[in-house]
Design a protein around this motif. Structure first.
Motif, mmCIF file in Angstrom:
data_model
loop_
_atom_site.group_PDB
_atom_site.id
_atom_site.type_symbol
_atom_site.label_atom_id
_atom_site.label_comp_id
_atom_site.label_asym_id
_atom_site.label_seq_id
_atom_site.Cartn_x
_atom_site.Cartn_y
_atom_site.Cartn_z
ATOM 1 N N GLU A 33 0.830 -1.206 0.000
ATOM 2 C CA GLU A 33 0.000 0.000 0.000
ATOM 3 C C GLU A 33 0.869 1.263 0.000
ATOM 4 O O GLU A 33 0.456 2.308 -0.497
ATOM 5 N N ILE A 34 2.055 1.132 0.548
ATOM 6 C CA ILE A 34 2.926 2.312 0.663
ATOM 7 C C ILE A 34 3.383 2.781 -0.717
ATOM 8 O O ILE A 34 3.320 3.962 -1.033
ATOM 9 N N GLU A 35 3.806 1.836 -1.536
ATOM 10 C CA GLU A 35 4.206 2.216 -2.902
ATOM 11 C C GLU A 35 3.003 2.736 -3.693
ATOM 12 O O GLU A 35 3.133 3.662 -4.492
ATOM 13 N N GLU A 36 1.857 2.122 -3.459
ATOM 14 C CA GLU A 36 0.654 2.574 -4.189
ATOM 15 C C GLU A 36 0.328 4.019 -3.826
ATOM 16 O O GLU A 36 -0.003 4.829 -4.694
ATOM 17 N N ASP A 37 0.463 4.313 -2.543
ATOM 18 C CA ASP A 37 0.186 5.667 -2.073
ATOM 19 C C ASP A 37 1.175 6.661 -2.703
ATOM 20 O O ASP A 37 0.785 7.721 -3.215
ATOM 21 N N ALA A 39 2.906 6.304 -5.416
ATOM 22 C CA ALA A 39 2.685 6.389 -6.863
ATOM 23 C C ALA A 39 1.539 7.352 -7.165
ATOM 24 O O ALA A 39 1.636 8.200 -8.068
ATOM 25 N N GLN A 40 0.502 7.235 -6.363
ATOM 26 C CA GLN A 40 -0.657 8.100 -6.579
ATOM 27 C C GLN A 40 -0.298 9.570 -6.325
ATOM 28 O O GLN A 40 -0.588 10.442 -7.144
ATOM 29 N N ARG A 41 0.377 9.812 -5.227
ATOM 30 C CA ARG A 41 0.746 11.191 -4.898
ATOM 31 C C ARG A 41 1.669 11.804 -5.942
ATOM 32 O O ARG A 41 1.621 12.993 -6.207
ATOM 33 N N MET A 42 2.585 10.972 -6.456
ATOM 34 C CA MET A 42 3.596 11.508 -7.378
ATOM 35 C C MET A 42 3.185 11.315 -8.834
ATOM 36 O O MET A 42 3.959 11.629 -9.732
ATOM 37 N N MET A 44 2.840 8.597 -10.552
ATOM 38 C CA MET A 44 3.789 7.690 -11.200
ATOM 39 C C MET A 44 3.197 6.285 -11.258
ATOM 40 O O MET A 44 2.258 5.965 -10.535
ATOM 41 N N ASP A 45 3.827 5.468 -12.053
ATOM 42 C CA ASP A 45 3.426 4.070 -12.130
ATOM 43 C C ASP A 45 3.902 3.343 -10.866
ATOM 44 O O ASP A 45 5.052 3.519 -10.444
ATOM 45 N N VAL A 46 3.031 2.520 -10.270
ATOM 46 C CA VAL A 46 3.385 1.864 -9.008
ATOM 47 C C VAL A 46 4.563 0.902 -9.193
ATOM 48 O O VAL A 46 5.417 0.755 -8.307
ATOM 49 N N GLY A 47 4.633 0.289 -10.348
ATOM 50 C CA GLY A 47 5.750 -0.612 -10.638
ATOM 51 C C GLY A 47 7.076 0.141 -10.637
ATOM 52 O O GLY A 47 8.088 -0.336 -10.115
ATOM 53 N N TYR A 48 7.034 1.343 -11.185
ATOM 54 C CA TYR A 48 8.251 2.154 -11.225
ATOM 55 C C TYR A 48 8.685 2.564 -9.822
ATOM 56 O O TYR A 48 9.864 2.496 -9.468
ATOM 57 N N VAL A 49 7.696 2.972 -9.017
ATOM 58 C CA VAL A 49 7.992 3.384 -7.640
ATOM 59 C C VAL A 49 8.604 2.224 -6.858
ATOM 60 O O VAL A 49 9.621 2.375 -6.174
ATOM 61 N N THR A 50 7.997 1.055 -7.011
ATOM 62 C CA THR A 50 8.501 -0.131 -6.319
ATOM 63 C C THR A 50 9.941 -0.406 -6.735
ATOM 64 O O THR A 50 10.821 -0.647 -5.905
ATOM 65 N N GLN A 77 14.406 9.440 -8.096
ATOM 66 C CA GLN A 77 14.507 8.382 -7.088
ATOM 67 C C GLN A 77 14.656 8.972 -5.681
ATOM 68 O O GLN A 77 14.071 8.464 -4.729
ATOM 69 N N VAL A 78 15.418 10.036 -5.575
ATOM 70 C CA VAL A 78 15.540 10.699 -4.274
ATOM 71 C C VAL A 78 14.178 11.229 -3.842
ATOM 72 O O VAL A 78 13.767 11.073 -2.686
ATOM 73 N N ASP A 79 13.460 11.822 -4.783
ATOM 74 C CA ASP A 79 12.103 12.320 -4.478
ATOM 75 C C ASP A 79 11.223 11.199 -3.942
ATOM 76 O O ASP A 79 10.458 11.392 -3.002
ATOM 77 N N ILE A 80 11.341 10.050 -4.566
ATOM 78 C CA ILE A 80 10.524 8.913 -4.134
ATOM 79 C C ILE A 80 10.883 8.513 -2.697
ATOM 80 O O ILE A 80 10.010 8.269 -1.866
#
Lengths: 203, 203
Positions: A33-37, A39-42, A44-50, A77-80
């Motif tokens: 859920e953390i990556e999904e959150d 991804a949504q805020r930024m 971005m694609d959740v796969g990319y965030v992960t 990546q730093v932003d993430i």
């Protein structure tokens, strides 16, 4: 708020421990859920965030002497990673929760989480991966073992982004649980009782 | 028979964990009783047996290249260690039991004991030693810390007599419990439940 963090070796059943603990205790549960959150805020694609969160330590020049081809990607990546810290702290402030991985044990230190480390013998982890079809069903046991070691090495490296301590060193946790041969479902209630006990003594 | 072994850092409350576990589970409890038994069998002073068992690794030439002044004493110390193994195996065969220390986790490996490691932060161990007046009341906190480290180093060395594994490395135990800030009395029931769970899954 009461926060429980689960650090775990790949294949040890740590995620299941976390999920069931959250159920038993009536806590919110956070994992992917953390990556999904984020991804949504930024946007971005959740796969990319992960991928960025996992690969972060390898590709981000956090140590001097490292170079990287694309400064834009580094910035992203730093932003993430920064966003992740923000998300974790929001989660911690919002309600009682169980958080699996994500270096939450270190990032949320100021919230005094109860920290669990879940581990198991390699043979058991391989067996569990086969049974749960984690990492794809086509890997041989030897390939699985290599994959497990690779993921754990990534986790250890990721942990070092945030802490001087060694990932998995028992001193950094309140309870270390060896799940070898165990049915996770059965062992969660006593772990939950232990946590309740610990929480009662903190207040 | 069900056997529970407690390995513990000095001052962490491991002995109390063991004693209370034995009470809660209705198991026999062995700690200093082991030296008493050996002393009686060998017609020796219990203090001497305790000393020989602790000091054993230092004074017995188990590694090549060591010399020792008195071969008679060496023989006697080896006899004590052999007798200890015999006593432990008799205990293990006799009834369900909790055994504190004495490298029982390794010596009784064939009996598949449930192995616990109890540890705590240094500050907590020092505080506990002061409160329980262990090691004498006249030591300063700094002296206590040194003494705790010395005892634990002896335990680690003693462990190496019997095992290739490192004393206190979580992988060698089923459960590692950090007692920092905890009232031992409160945490024993959930640990006992966890053990019952583990035992049920072994049979």
């Amino acid at each position: 708020m009461s926060i429980i963090t689960i650090s775990r070796e790949f294949g040890s059943g740590g995620r299941e421990v976390g999920k069931r603990l959250a159920d038993v205790l009536g806590y919110a549960y956070y994992d992917r859920e953390i990556e999904e959150d984020i991804a949504q805020r930024m946007n971005m694609d959740v796969g990319y965030v992960t991928h960025a969160m996992r690969g972060g330590p390898h590709s981000i020049p956090l140590h001097f002497g490292r170079t990287l081809a694309n400064p834009y990607l580094v910035k992203q990546q730093v932003d993430i990673l920064v966003e992740k810290q923000r998300v974790l702290k929001e989660i911690a402030a919002a309600s009682n929760c169980v958080i699996v991985g994500r270096a939450a044990d270190v990032i949320l230190e100021e919230y005094h989480p109860f920290k669990i480390f879940v581990y198991a013998d390699m043979a058991y982890k391989v067996k569990r991966c086969v049974e749960h079809a984690e990492m794809g069903e086509n890997l041989t046991p030897r390939e699985l073992e290599r994959a497990i070691k690779r993921v754990d090495a990534q986790r250890a490296q990721y942990h070092r982004l945030y802490a001087d301590t060694e990932w998995g060193r028992k001193e950094a946790y309140h309870l270390c649980v060896n799940t070898t041969g165990m049915a996770i479902k059965q062992v969660v209630p006593p772990i939950a009782d232990y946590i309740r006990c610990w929480l009662a003594q903190q207040s």
